[in-house]
Scaffold this motif. Structure first.
Motif, mmCIF file in Angstrom:
data_model
loop_
_atom_site.group_PDB
_atom_site.id
_atom_site.type_symbol
_atom_site.label_atom_id
_atom_site.label_comp_id
_atom_site.label_asym_id
_atom_site.label_seq_id
_atom_site.Cartn_x
_atom_site.Cartn_y
_atom_site.Cartn_z
ATOM 1 N N PRO A 187 0.797 -1.231 0.000
ATOM 2 C CA PRO A 187 0.000 0.000 0.000
ATOM 3 C C PRO A 187 0.831 1.283 0.000
ATOM 4 O O PRO A 187 0.428 2.277 -0.601
ATOM 5 C CB PRO A 187 -0.851 -0.107 1.262
ATOM 6 C CG PRO A 187 -0.320 -1.245 2.043
ATOM 7 C CD PRO A 187 0.543 -2.065 1.164
ATOM 8 N N LYS A 188 2.007 1.281 0.618
ATOM 9 C CA LYS A 188 2.833 2.497 0.635
ATOM 10 C C LYS A 188 3.377 2.812 -0.752
ATOM 11 O O LYS A 188 3.530 3.981 -1.111
ATOM 12 C CB LYS A 188 3.986 2.344 1.629
ATOM 13 C CG LYS A 188 3.532 2.426 3.061
ATOM 14 C CD LYS A 188 4.696 2.448 4.012
ATOM 15 C CE LYS A 188 4.180 2.570 5.436
ATOM 16 N NZ LYS A 188 5.256 2.543 6.423
ATOM 17 N N ASP A 189 3.685 1.771 -1.533
ATOM 18 C CA ASP A 189 4.191 1.966 -2.895
ATOM 19 C C ASP A 189 3.070 2.051 -3.916
ATOM 20 O O ASP A 189 3.303 2.410 -5.068
ATOM 21 C CB ASP A 189 5.116 0.809 -3.294
ATOM 22 C CG ASP A 189 6.326 0.691 -2.379
ATOM 23 O OD1 ASP A 189 6.748 1.726 -1.823
ATOM 24 O OD2 ASP A 189 6.838 -0.430 -2.219
ATOM 25 N N GLY A 190 1.851 1.652 -3.528
ATOM 26 C CA GLY A 190 0.725 1.649 -4.458
ATOM 27 C C GLY A 190 0.848 0.545 -5.488
ATOM 28 O O GLY A 190 0.468 0.715 -6.642
ATOM 29 N N LYS A 191 1.391 -0.615 -5.077
ATOM 30 C CA LYS A 191 1.582 -1.731 -6.011
ATOM 31 C C LYS A 191 1.009 -3.014 -5.429
ATOM 32 O O LYS A 191 0.844 -3.139 -4.220
ATOM 33 C CB LYS A 191 3.068 -1.928 -6.311
ATOM 34 C CG LYS A 191 3.660 -0.722 -7.011
ATOM 35 C CD LYS A 191 5.016 -0.982 -7.554
ATOM 36 C CE LYS A 191 5.477 0.256 -8.307
ATOM 37 N NZ LYS A 191 6.455 -0.019 -9.300
ATOM 38 N N VAL A 192 0.703 -3.948 -6.332
ATOM 39 C CA VAL A 192 0.201 -5.267 -5.935
ATOM 40 C C VAL A 192 0.874 -6.330 -6.796
ATOM 41 O O VAL A 192 1.348 -6.049 -7.892
ATOM 42 C CB VAL A 192 -1.333 -5.384 -6.092
ATOM 43 C CG1 VAL A 192 -2.065 -4.515 -5.102
ATOM 44 C CG2 VAL A 192 -1.770 -5.072 -7.507
ATOM 45 N N ILE A 193 0.913 -7.564 -6.276
ATOM 46 C CA ILE A 193 1.373 -8.704 -7.055
ATOM 47 C C ILE A 193 0.165 -9.595 -7.274
ATOM 48 O O ILE A 193 -0.521 -9.983 -6.322
ATOM 49 C CB ILE A 193 2.494 -9.477 -6.336
ATOM 50 C CG1 ILE A 193 3.742 -8.603 -6.220
ATOM 51 C CG2 ILE A 193 2.816 -10.770 -7.074
ATOM 52 C CD1 ILE A 193 4.897 -9.253 -5.497
ATOM 53 N N VAL A 194 -0.120 -9.896 -8.552
ATOM 54 C CA VAL A 194 -1.273 -10.706 -8.925
ATOM 55 C C VAL A 194 -0.763 -12.048 -9.438
ATOM 56 O O VAL A 194 0.145 -12.094 -10.272
ATOM 57 C CB VAL A 194 -2.113 -10.000 -10.014
ATOM 58 C CG1 VAL A 194 -3.344 -10.817 -10.354
ATOM 59 C CG2 VAL A 194 -2.515 -8.609 -9.557
ATOM 60 N N SER A 195 -1.352 -13.145 -8.947
ATOM 61 C CA SER A 195 -0.885 -14.475 -9.337
ATOM 62 C C SER A 195 -1.114 -14.726 -10.825
ATOM 63 O O SER A 195 -2.196 -14.478 -11.351
ATOM 64 C CB SER A 195 -1.588 -15.553 -8.512
ATOM 65 O OG SER A 195 -2.969 -15.539 -8.776
#
Length: 105
Positions: free
Chosen positions: A31-39
């Motif tokens: 959340p701090k970087d505004g990124k996610v990892i999607v499988s």
């Protein structure tokens, strides 16, 4: 920083880029970087030489983080939707904008 609208365990669809239209589950959220990892989405491939730690070497695949603005939450019908916050019974809950259904988590 505002509360994250996409969290770990959410089912999302990719809105833009090479993997546009692919769906997957969020495995990690930053959340701090505004990124996610999607499988299964945004898979990076690295060519590695054999070493003591990895005697096989070869192609190593791993999912790379992608910006949270490139993904949208998926409704039960498989359509992308935005997420908003509402107060229900004195608690802040996430709600799908298109359908109005409560999102668990």
């Amino acid at each position: 920083m505002a509360a994250a609208k996409i969290k770990k365990g959410d089912r999302v669809i990719v809105l833009s880029g090479r993997d546009k239209g692919k769906t997957g589950e969020v495995t990690t959220s930053f959340p701090k970087d505004g990124k996610v990892i999607v499988s299964g989405v945004n898979v990076a491939v690295r060519h590695t030489k054999p070493s003591q730690g990895d005697p096989e070497g070869g192609l190593k695949r791993s999912e790379a983080p992608m910006h949270i603005s490139k993904v949208a939450h998926v409704t039960a019908g498989g359509k992308p939707t935005r997420v908003r916050f509402e107060t229900q019974d004195g608690k802040k809950v996430r709600v799908a904008v298109k359908t109005g259904e409560k999102i668990s988590g």
